[in-house]
Every structure is written in structure tokens, then in C-alpha cells.
Scaffold this motif. Sequence first.
Motif, PDB file in Angstrom:
ATOM      1  N   PRO A  83      10.135  28.810 -44.749  1.00  0.00           N
ATOM      2  CA  PRO A  83      10.291  27.404 -45.143  1.00  0.00           C
ATOM      3  C   PRO A  83      10.249  26.468 -43.925  1.00  0.00           C
ATOM      4  O   PRO A  83      10.738  26.811 -42.847  1.00  0.00           O
ATOM      5  CB  PRO A  83      11.673  27.372 -45.798  1.00  0.00           C
ATOM      6  N   TYR A  84       9.669  25.297 -44.146  1.00  0.00           N
ATOM      7  CA  TYR A  84       9.553  24.304 -43.071  1.00  0.00           C
ATOM      8  C   TYR A  84      10.922  23.938 -42.511  1.00  0.00           C
ATOM      9  O   TYR A  84      11.072  23.739 -41.310  1.00  0.00           O
ATOM     10  CB  TYR A  84       8.832  23.051 -43.596  1.00  0.00           C
ATOM     11  N   ASP A  85      11.909  23.851 -43.378  1.00  0.00           N
ATOM     12  CA  ASP A  85      13.233  23.401 -42.934  1.00  0.00           C
ATOM     13  C   ASP A  85      14.137  24.549 -42.491  1.00  0.00           C
ATOM     14  O   ASP A  85      15.346  24.375 -42.301  1.00  0.00           O
ATOM     15  CB  ASP A  85      13.913  22.574 -44.018  1.00  0.00           C
ATOM     16  N   ALA A  86      13.584  25.734 -42.284  1.00  0.00           N
ATOM     17  CA  ALA A  86      14.374  26.887 -41.825  1.00  0.00           C
ATOM     18  C   ALA A  86      14.871  26.650 -40.394  1.00  0.00           C
ATOM     19  O   ALA A  86      14.267  25.880 -39.637  1.00  0.00           O
ATOM     20  CB  ALA A  86      13.512  28.148 -41.869  1.00  0.00           C
ATOM     21  N   PRO A  87      15.968  27.310 -40.010  1.00  0.00           N
ATOM     22  CA  PRO A  87      16.421  27.222 -38.614  1.00  0.00           C
ATOM     23  C   PRO A  87      15.295  27.669 -37.675  1.00  0.00           C
ATOM     24  O   PRO A  87      14.478  28.514 -38.046  1.00  0.00           O
ATOM     25  CB  PRO A  87      17.597  28.202 -38.565  1.00  0.00           C
ATOM     26  N   ARG A  88      15.294  27.111 -36.478  1.00  0.00           N
ATOM     27  CA  ARG A  88      14.210  27.396 -35.531  1.00  0.00           C
ATOM     28  C   ARG A  88      14.737  27.998 -34.236  1.00  0.00           C
ATOM     29  O   ARG A  88      15.900  27.860 -33.895  1.00  0.00           O
ATOM     30  CB  ARG A  88      13.437  26.107 -35.237  1.00  0.00           C
ATOM     31  N   GLU A  89      13.810  28.622 -33.534  1.00  0.00           N
ATOM     32  CA  GLU A  89      14.099  29.209 -32.230  1.00  0.00           C
ATOM     33  C   GLU A  89      12.902  28.981 -31.316  1.00  0.00           C
ATOM     34  O   GLU A  89      11.824  28.613 -31.787  1.00  0.00           O
ATOM     35  CB  GLU A  89      14.382  30.716 -32.378  1.00  0.00           C
ATOM     36  N   ARG A  90      13.095  29.202 -30.034  1.00  0.00           N
ATOM     37  CA  ARG A  90      12.002  29.099 -29.073  1.00  0.00           C
ATOM     38  C   ARG A  90      11.344  30.462 -28.915  1.00  0.00           C
ATOM     39  O   ARG A  90      12.005  31.464 -28.694  1.00  0.00           O
ATOM     40  CB  ARG A  90      12.510  28.684 -27.689  1.00  0.00           C
ATOM     41  N   HIS A  91      10.013  30.471 -29.047  1.00  0.00           N
ATOM     42  CA  HIS A  91       9.245  31.677 -28.771  1.00  0.00           C
ATOM     43  C   HIS A  91       9.206  31.872 -27.259  1.00  0.00           C
ATOM     44  O   HIS A  91       9.350  30.900 -26.507  1.00  0.00           O
ATOM     45  CB  HIS A  91       7.830  31.521 -29.339  1.00  0.00           C
ATOM     46  N   GLY A  94       7.343  29.407 -25.279  1.00  0.00           N
ATOM     47  CA  GLY A  94       7.823  28.032 -25.197  1.00  0.00           C
ATOM     48  C   GLY A  94       7.699  27.175 -26.440  1.00  0.00           C
ATOM     49  O   GLY A  94       8.215  26.073 -26.471  1.00  0.00           O
ATOM     50  N   PHE A  95       7.006  27.634 -27.466  1.00  0.00           N
ATOM     51  CA  PHE A  95       6.885  26.799 -28.661  1.00  0.00           C
ATOM     52  C   PHE A  95       8.016  27.100 -29.637  1.00  0.00           C
ATOM     53  O   PHE A  95       8.634  28.151 -29.612  1.00  0.00           O
ATOM     54  CB  PHE A  95       5.507  26.944 -29.332  1.00  0.00           C
ATOM     55  N   SER A  96       8.281  26.137 -30.518  1.00  0.00           N
ATOM     56  CA  SER A  96       9.315  26.276 -31.527  1.00  0.00           C
ATOM     57  C   SER A  96       8.728  26.957 -32.761  1.00  0.00           C
ATOM     58  O   SER A  96       7.564  26.739 -33.099  1.00  0.00           O
ATOM     59  CB  SER A  96       9.841  24.882 -31.884  1.00  0.00           C
ATOM     60  N   GLN A  97       9.554  27.777 -33.431  1.00  0.00           N
ATOM     61  CA  GLN A  97       9.125  28.458 -34.647  1.00  0.00           C
ATOM     62  C   GLN A  97      10.348  28.788 -35.484  1.00  0.00           C
ATOM     63  O   GLN A  97      11.471  28.749 -34.992  1.00  0.00           O
ATOM     64  CB  GLN A  97       8.353  29.730 -34.308  1.00  0.00           C
ATOM     65  N   PRO A  98      10.146  29.117 -36.773  1.00  0.00           N
ATOM     66  CA  PRO A  98      11.287  29.539 -37.601  1.00  0.00           C
ATOM     67  C   PRO A  98      11.951  30.776 -36.984  1.00  0.00           C
ATOM     68  O   PRO A  98      11.283  31.624 -36.397  1.00  0.00           O
ATOM     69  CB  PRO A  98      10.643  29.881 -38.950  1.00  0.00           C
ATOM     70  N   SER A  99      13.240  30.861 -37.147  1.00  0.00           N
ATOM     71  CA  SER A  99      13.973  32.010 -36.600  1.00  0.00           C
ATOM     72  C   SER A  99      13.668  33.273 -37.407  1.00  0.00           C
ATOM     73  O   SER A  99      13.203  33.198 -38.556  1.00  0.00           O
ATOM     74  CB  SER A  99      15.473  31.745 -36.601  1.00  0.00           C
ATOM     75  N   GLY A 100      13.960  34.402 -36.811  1.00  0.00           N
ATOM     76  CA  GLY A 100      13.719  35.680 -37.472  1.00  0.00           C
ATOM     77  C   GLY A 100      14.561  35.891 -38.714  1.00  0.00           C
ATOM     78  O   GLY A 100      14.214  36.698 -39.574  1.00  0.00           O
ATOM     79  N   GLU A 101      15.667  35.165 -38.845  1.00  0.00           N
ATOM     80  CA  GLU A 101      16.535  35.302 -40.020  1.00  0.00           C
ATOM     81  C   GLU A 101      16.104  34.407 -41.180  1.00  0.00           C
ATOM     82  O   GLU A 101      16.665  34.485 -42.269  1.00  0.00           O
ATOM     83  CB  GLU A 101      17.989  34.961 -39.654  1.00  0.00           C
ATOM     84  N   ALA A 102      15.123  33.541 -40.954  1.00  0.00           N
ATOM     85  CA  ALA A 102      14.681  32.610 -41.999  1.00  0.00           C
ATOM     86  C   ALA A 102      14.058  33.382 -43.163  1.00  0.00           C
ATOM     87  O   ALA A 102      13.407  34.408 -42.961  1.00  0.00           O
ATOM     88  CB  ALA A 102      13.665  31.627 -41.422  1.00  0.00           C
ATOM     89  N   PRO A 103      14.268  32.890 -44.393  1.00  0.00           N
ATOM     90  CA  PRO A 103      13.656  33.551 -45.556  1.00  0.00           C
ATOM     91  C   PRO A 103      12.137  33.604 -45.408  1.00  0.00           C
ATOM     92  O   PRO A 103      11.528  32.705 -44.823  1.00  0.00           O
ATOM     93  CB  PRO A 103      14.042  32.653 -46.735  1.00  0.00           C
ATOM     94  N   ILE A 104      11.543  34.646 -45.953  1.00  0.00           N
ATOM     95  CA  ILE A 104      10.083  34.806 -45.911  1.00  0.00           C
ATOM     96  C   ILE A 104       9.493  34.307 -47.220  1.00  0.00           C
ATOM     97  O   ILE A 104      10.037  34.552 -48.297  1.00  0.00           O
ATOM     98  CB  ILE A 104       9.704  36.274 -45.659  1.00  0.00           C
ATOM     99  N   ILE A 105       8.368  33.605 -47.111  1.00  0.00           N
ATOM    100  CA  ILE A 105       7.623  33.131 -48.275  1.00  0.00           C
ATOM    101  C   ILE A 105       6.430  34.066 -48.463  1.00  0.00           C
ATOM    102  O   ILE A 105       5.725  34.397 -47.507  1.00  0.00           O
ATOM    103  CB  ILE A 105       7.156  31.673 -48.072  1.00  0.00           C
TER     104      ILE A 105
END
Length: 182
Positions: A83-91, A94-105
Motif C-alpha cells: 500500500p502507498y500509505d504503508a510505513p517506509r524505510e530507506r533502501h 538511499g531511496f525510500s520504499q515500503p518497509s518489509g513488514e508492510a502488507p503485500i498486495i
Amino acid sequence: MEIGEHKRSLRARLSQLAPPTPEVRARVIEGLERWLVRRRPAVVVGFLGMDDEMDIAPLVDKLPTVTFALTRTAPGVSLTIHPYDAPRERHRFGFSQPSGEAPIIAADSVDVVLVPGLAFDRCGRRLGRGAGYYDRFLAGMEVDKVALTTEARLVDEVPFQPHDILMDWIATEKGVHSTRRD
């Protein structure tokens, strides 16, 4: 010129381009918004743009009836959808992305995938950053694949290999155009 050399040369030339201006970015997103309103997708997968890429955040705000999702570069060689609004982390790059715990679509719920790239040609060929994540991700997906770029990043020809996935549409500041030559 061999394909690898051609890609390196193209990447070197493109690295000299300035990032798109806010005005150009806004025109790309406005045209894409109009296209999406006509297409009426339920789920659109995008990405969190790097400096030389588009920012899809304005679309999320303007199209509340669309479910927006983001890709995540998972360990190994795959992209997952969250989901777009999932928590994010830094790869680690250096780029931002959903965290590994975010639900999968589920990929089969997706209607449109917005695809970044360093360059595209009008036939839908794409020059990525070189790891093949999007080609593997898009292989076998029955979705509208939309290149999100600028006119400055359209080139005469992108080197193409059998595993490369073609884009169906190209969105630039001049609008959204089909890559099909019917």
C-alpha cells in the motif's frame, strides 16, 4: 556497437541531463491524471521517485477512488507490491520504499503499473538502472505498463534484449501516448 556498450554510453549521456523542473513534472502528472480518470483503474502501482524521476504523490491526493501502491525492492532480485500509505524505510541505495513488514498486495489485482526509467524510446523500450527488477516484475503481468518520463529522456532507440519488457504507454509533459503502431 554491442548492447552493453550502447547502454553504458546512453547512461553516461543521460547522467548529464538536469532533473526535470517542477513545471515539467507537474505537466507529466496532470496528463497522467487525465489518462487515469479515463481508464478508471482500481489499483495503480507506482514508485517513490529519485531526483531524476517523477513524484506520483500529487496523483494519490487527486484520485481518492484509486488504490495506489508502491514497489519495494525485496532482498534478492524481486519487487513486491505494498500500500502507498504503508510505513517506509530507506533502501541501502538511499531511496525510500515500503518497509518489509508492510502488507503485500497481490499482483493480479493491479490494473496499471507506472514505470521509472533512465530513458525510453517511442516503441516502448526502456533503459533502467541495470538490475532488471522491473523486467522480472512485469513479466507475465496483464496490466497497462506506463513509462513515466520527460521528452528530454525519449531517445531514438533503446537497446533491446529478449527479456526486456515493452511499455504500452509513455507519459511525458506532452501527454500520454500509446507505443503501439497499429
